[in-house]
Write an enzyme that holds these catalytic residues in place. Structure first.
Site, PDB file in Angstrom:
ATOM      1  N   GLY C 103      -9.097  -0.516  24.468  1.00  0.00           N
ATOM      2  CA  GLY C 103      -9.098  -0.307  23.282  1.00  0.00           C
ATOM      3  C   GLY C 103      -8.501  -1.026  22.252  1.00  0.00           C
ATOM      4  O   GLY C 103      -7.737  -1.990  22.414  1.00  0.00           O
ATOM      5  N   GLU C 104      -7.936  -0.211  21.217  1.00  0.00           N
ATOM      6  CA  GLU C 104      -6.937  -1.000  20.006  1.00  0.00           C
ATOM      7  C   GLU C 104      -5.476  -1.560  20.719  1.00  0.00           C
ATOM      8  O   GLU C 104      -5.379  -2.844  20.569  1.00  0.00           O
ATOM      9  CB  GLU C 104      -6.661  -0.248  18.768  1.00  0.00           C
ATOM     10  CG  GLU C 104      -6.413  -1.006  17.949  1.00  0.00           C
ATOM     11  CD  GLU C 104      -6.153  -0.027  16.557  1.00  0.00           C
ATOM     12  OE1 GLU C 104      -6.112   1.388  16.568  1.00  0.00           O
ATOM     13  OE2 GLU C 104      -5.697  -0.556  15.368  1.00  0.00           O
ATOM     14  N   GLY C 105      -5.092  -0.794  21.476  1.00  0.00           N
ATOM     15  CA  GLY C 105      -3.778  -1.097  21.883  1.00  0.00           C
ATOM     16  C   GLY C 105      -3.707  -2.276  23.075  1.00  0.00           C
ATOM     17  O   GLY C 105      -3.197  -2.964  22.597  1.00  0.00           O
ATOM     18  N   ASP C 128     -14.899   6.689  21.104  1.00  0.00           N
ATOM     19  CA  ASP C 128     -15.167   7.326  19.773  1.00  0.00           C
ATOM     20  C   ASP C 128     -15.646   6.458  18.849  1.00  0.00           C
ATOM     21  O   ASP C 128     -15.829   6.932  17.831  1.00  0.00           O
ATOM     22  CB  ASP C 128     -13.315   7.643  19.439  1.00  0.00           C
ATOM     23  CG  ASP C 128     -12.698   8.528  20.407  1.00  0.00           C
ATOM     24  OD1 ASP C 128     -13.520   9.254  21.083  1.00  0.00           O
ATOM     25  OD2 ASP C 128     -11.653   8.806  20.244  1.00  0.00           O
ATOM     26  N   MET C 170     -14.981  15.020  22.047  1.00  0.00           N
ATOM     27  CA  MET C 170     -14.220  13.971  21.594  1.00  0.00           C
ATOM     28  C   MET C 170     -13.973  13.620  20.331  1.00  0.00           C
ATOM     29  O   MET C 170     -15.037  13.277  19.424  1.00  0.00           O
ATOM     30  CB  MET C 170     -14.248  12.807  22.584  1.00  0.00           C
ATOM     31  CG  MET C 170     -14.000  13.366  24.226  1.00  0.00           C
ATOM     32  SD  MET C 170     -13.986  11.491  25.340  1.00  0.00           S
ATOM     33  CE  MET C 170     -15.664  11.073  25.057  1.00  0.00           C
ATOM     34  N   GLY C 171     -12.939  12.986  19.783  1.00  0.00           N
ATOM     35  CA  GLY C 171     -12.873  12.093  18.719  1.00  0.00           C
ATOM     36  C   GLY C 171     -11.141  12.490  17.973  1.00  0.00           C
ATOM     37  O   GLY C 171     -11.191  13.790  17.232  1.00  0.00           O
ATOM     38  N   THR C 273     -16.213  15.522  30.785  1.00  0.00           N
ATOM     39  CA  THR C 273     -17.398  15.209  31.251  1.00  0.00           C
ATOM     40  C   THR C 273     -18.236  14.198  30.293  1.00  0.00           C
ATOM     41  O   THR C 273     -19.117  13.538  30.710  1.00  0.00           O
ATOM     42  CB  THR C 273     -18.252  16.597  31.213  1.00  0.00           C
ATOM     43  OG1 THR C 273     -18.301  17.085  29.869  1.00  0.00           O
ATOM     44  CG2 THR C 273     -17.758  17.471  32.111  1.00  0.00           C
TER      45      THR C 273
END
Lengths: 342, 342, 342, 342
Positions: C103-105, C128, C170-171, C273
């Protein structure tokens, strides 16, 4: 003959298939009339009805939930309850017999109403599989399937991160859903109400799995009790480890596993997703057969009885017998599964 | 104790779960050793083996197919076959007992080898559900689930176009998959080998559905025979209506329905998709229990027996009894379903 | 050329398909060698490697999780971190270039390492859907599909009991999963981090649905904030209504809806899940293409770039641009969905 | 404003979601009235209408098929066809504008009617993904998902028996479904109409897979042509190898592979199961957005235009442009996939 149908208690995949099976058999074989009673016993007491014919049950075998609505109303409570009132409502509607689809409470009420002379046939609904008189009922297979799919998904996360996943499934008093979904999903421990285990034993299983280089997956019934801590469980507000009680039992166990073993642990509560949606093919067949058999029981005037599965056969059994005691997971079934733990 | 395992005959969801259940129970409870025999009896005859331990069965409960491979080789045929040769190969490998997972042919061969003194335990594999001695076997539930999902999908096409869909499912000699998937999918007719029906009767059902404004869905076993046309069926190259034989029975029936009723009709043969892929949770549980019970049978030295499901219990039964006759759909189950036809 | 691959951050369906796509393209087109780096950047720092060849990626397109393991280790932290140390480790293994999937990191770290001269190509992983430079990434479609299926199931329970169901997806920072699954599931309100709403507005939607005789279904991102209560949210231990904080935002909203409207309300947190298990076909295709395109970027020596989806085309873009800002749900997409609320 | 909606051509998952999206947006934002036109253009010509309001579109986002029915009637044919007749029918019903959901034929007819002054907006329906003006349309993702699941299932059978499986998917003129499902399912060859291949090349791929010890899986579009045999293909009754033509192209290829390589080979034609049933979440979102955007186009009076997907954005484009040519699989997408063949 005019037949009333009601569904009572919690949602369960297959309720609509029972309704469809009963209506189609009744209409086609006996030219019966049907009326749907809304929201369980409440609809009887409050006079909420809906027409049920061949057209209104179209496509219902695969539709989750119940088109009749449900409630937990007890027909013996309230000023409008009781056998006389209910018989009066049935007479007003010209209803000759009622099919009551529900769990132990519903069936017990049905039996008591039958004792008072009412014409009622029961159809057992028990997503937890806890009724003694039937091998299985509809909804259980679907719940196990959904829980198993969730376990499959959680396992890949466990493996990717080397985490311990604690999956909480339905089962307040019996561990059947945990036993079957845990076995199907290849769980490393299955924790059920019938078999208290200590946190030390659980951590031993978890560490044994970790030591083999794998990520532990634990399936736990919502009604599981940690052994030696029954008192703590009943203390509202605090959990067995004197922390503020957060949610399900999985949310109590997971942090304790992490604290004791150092293995990052996560709880997942599957919750209501287990009881909604389209029924599995198994449950559709069983529910359809239950609905049709209920019509047979009505025309045989077996009031106070319910339909049941015995092996591959349907039977008509006395509700009294059927509701005599909870069908718990027997010790040998637990031990059979426990060979795979750790 | 060193135990060999082989899988024989057609693919079936749950084979790997049986292997896993047997290996885990054998290793953990009895400290047994395991060896996988490749490609059914052929591997025994040709000496193809693969190591089986706890690690090699990891994750197998949800994996379709068989990691051991399969074949239809008969252990009594060929110059390397027969009890003496096979015993010789087993001795060379130090194998004390064999778990043979297969259908009627495999089980019958297992029994004959047992008569000659070999140590064999059977595990019944019958995706068609046609073995008499067990209520169900693994694979059947998955096949019914897949067929039901396909019927659900085909129904929306039928409804959108006002078409008749004829869905052909597995079942060469028995109609269980058609019966269950047809009931679960709400079919308007279910055609099974046990119950020949005339094309006239089928068209009557189809027209009755159309007259109610609905699109007919028919489920047919691959082994269904049109009544009065048994002779035509056996005539290679021509079908019952003297047209060049095209494919499955659905491809014979669909155009005939269209010709006779004027309702646009389509055949779909589900084929091999019904027997591959991940097993349902039901089949995983049953297969795992079968594998573990086979270990019990081995340590009880019940040679010539096989595991079976009776209600919710596992039993050890004699293969001889088990393979006595085909378990066909009984008349009352067909009539139960037929209430919903048309 | 010897290429290292690592996966970093949270589990995401499709990680294995990226690995497979990269290895197969590298081996077949360029005769490249591959080495898997275990557990993200930590494996580089600690020297944990695993061989990756054609055989080891077999069947990976449909397997959830990551066979390489993952961690959240930052390659710039710790005494063994930093560009020099990492380059040293790469040199020891003879690794010429690294594909970093994260991801971004992870991507930001990859860019900084590239600035220091290392040969790194990024593959964006964002379940996300919050990375600006790519239309979609793998995992998002699967998460939306799982959430939608859960909403479908919860709806039948809502309807059967006349309940309001609050489904938490999620989000943390963006509402894409809620927006898509809520639209697909026919939710009556979608609550996302980008768009605070008041509890009054939410209750208005709920009551409007109830007044039409339906059961409200609300989908909420875990990162949603009630408007006017941002301060309360940040107060550890107490929620926006000064009750002990229980769990997710859904567990805060559901009881408040019940208290204000009288409609029985239930929260369900879908949790992990959503990120495990087999990827959807869409995600398998996208992930496979990403993996193959990463090889193209390596042979084009586009260090510091990452692969991205633009419409139906794959592109190579600068990581710097790609990680410039969070891709939030634009106001017009929220308003488009909001037409269906209430 | 009174708006008519019709669905034309083959069944496609998402049709109902378009209808629901259009009706909800029209009713809520513009207070529009709606009327459903039954069975495509035929309903207009023959005057078959059905009321469409908020209540009648309830729950439609997840329902397969089309509640309006469909047909392949061309509005320019027949004595009741042609722009004047159709305008007359619309006037009789007071219909101000029509949303026509259909494939290239439907859209072309819509444009011609628009040229004659009628108020029509198109919504592209192409399960095969062959329309040039839109990145994707609804139904394609669902079809790919279903085909991929079938390939997953067939693979375990292939592996268990060492067989070659040839899976035939939809795609008469373009190979998109084969390309995506083949890539998602890890196929060893993907055969599409855009790229004829010789039987020798196919057998080479098959043998290369076999030589690595694996079971070949081939995905083929129904419209694929063997290179060098185009003439034979068009010869009715005989196939490219001068055998009586049996069924789909897979049934031609599978026996030929078996004859030439000695590898047992099986054909499976997925057929209509690919186009029925509940849409995927992706298709539900896209179809809902298409329906809502069609309302925008109507209120913008963009007659003769259609809605389209461009990246993640919806656009209104001229039908004329949109139907200019078939969107085939470009050579680079085929070559991208071909890296994984053999």
């Amino acid at each position: 003959m005019k037949i009333g149908i009601l569904t009572s208690g919690g949602d369960c995949p297959g309720l609509n298939a029972v309704i469809r099976g009963a209506v189609l058999k009744g209409v086609r074989v006996h030219d019966a009339e049907f009326v749907g009673i809304r929201n369980g016993w409440r609809g009887l007491v409050e006079g909420e009805y809906v027409k049920l014919d061949r057209h209104s049950v179209r496509g219902l075998s695969r539709q989750g939930g119940t088109i009749l609505g449900s409630s937990r109303t007890n027909p013996f409570e309230g000023e409008h309850g009781g056998p006389e009132n209910i018989q009066k409502h049935l007479d007003e509607q010209g209803i000759d017999a009622v099919i009551a689809i529900g769990g132990e409470g519903t069936l017990t009420a049905a039996r008591r109403l039958t004792d008072a002379g009412l014409h009622i046939i029961g159809v057992p609904k028990t997503i937890d599989n806890d009724l003694a008189a039937t091998d299985y009922s509809f909804g259980f297979d679907t719940a196990v399937e959904i829980a198993t799919e969730a376990i499959d998904r959680l396992r890949t996360t466990a493996d990717s991160h080397g985490r311990c996943m604690v999956v909480e499934v339905m089962g307040r008093h019996v561990g059947w859903i945990a036993l079957h979904s845990g076995m199907a999903g290849g769980a490393h421990a299955i924790l059920i109400p019938e078999q208290p285990e200590s946190i030390e034993q659980i951590c031993e299983w978890v560490e044994s799995v970790r030591d083999r280089g794998r990520a532990p997956v634990i399936v736990v019934s919502e009604g599981f009790l940690l052994s030696g801590m029954e008192e703590a469980h009943s203390h509202k507000g605090l959990d067995a480890f004197n922390r503020p009680r957060l949610g399900g039992i999985s949310e109590l166990i997971a942090p304790e596993i992490e604290a004791r073993t150092g293995i990052e642990s996560r709880a997942t509560v599957l919750g209501h997703t287990q009881r909604g949606g389209a029924p599995s093919a198994y449950d559709r067949v069983l529910a359809t057969r239950f609905g049709m058999a209920a019509i047979d029981a009505i025309y045989a005037k077996e009031w106070g009885s319910m339909v049941a599965l015995n092996g591959t056969d349907l039977e008509i059994v006395s509700i009294e017998e059927a509701t005599g005691g909870l069908k718990t997971v027997p010790r040998e079934r637990y031990e059979e599964a426990a060979v795979l733990f750790g």
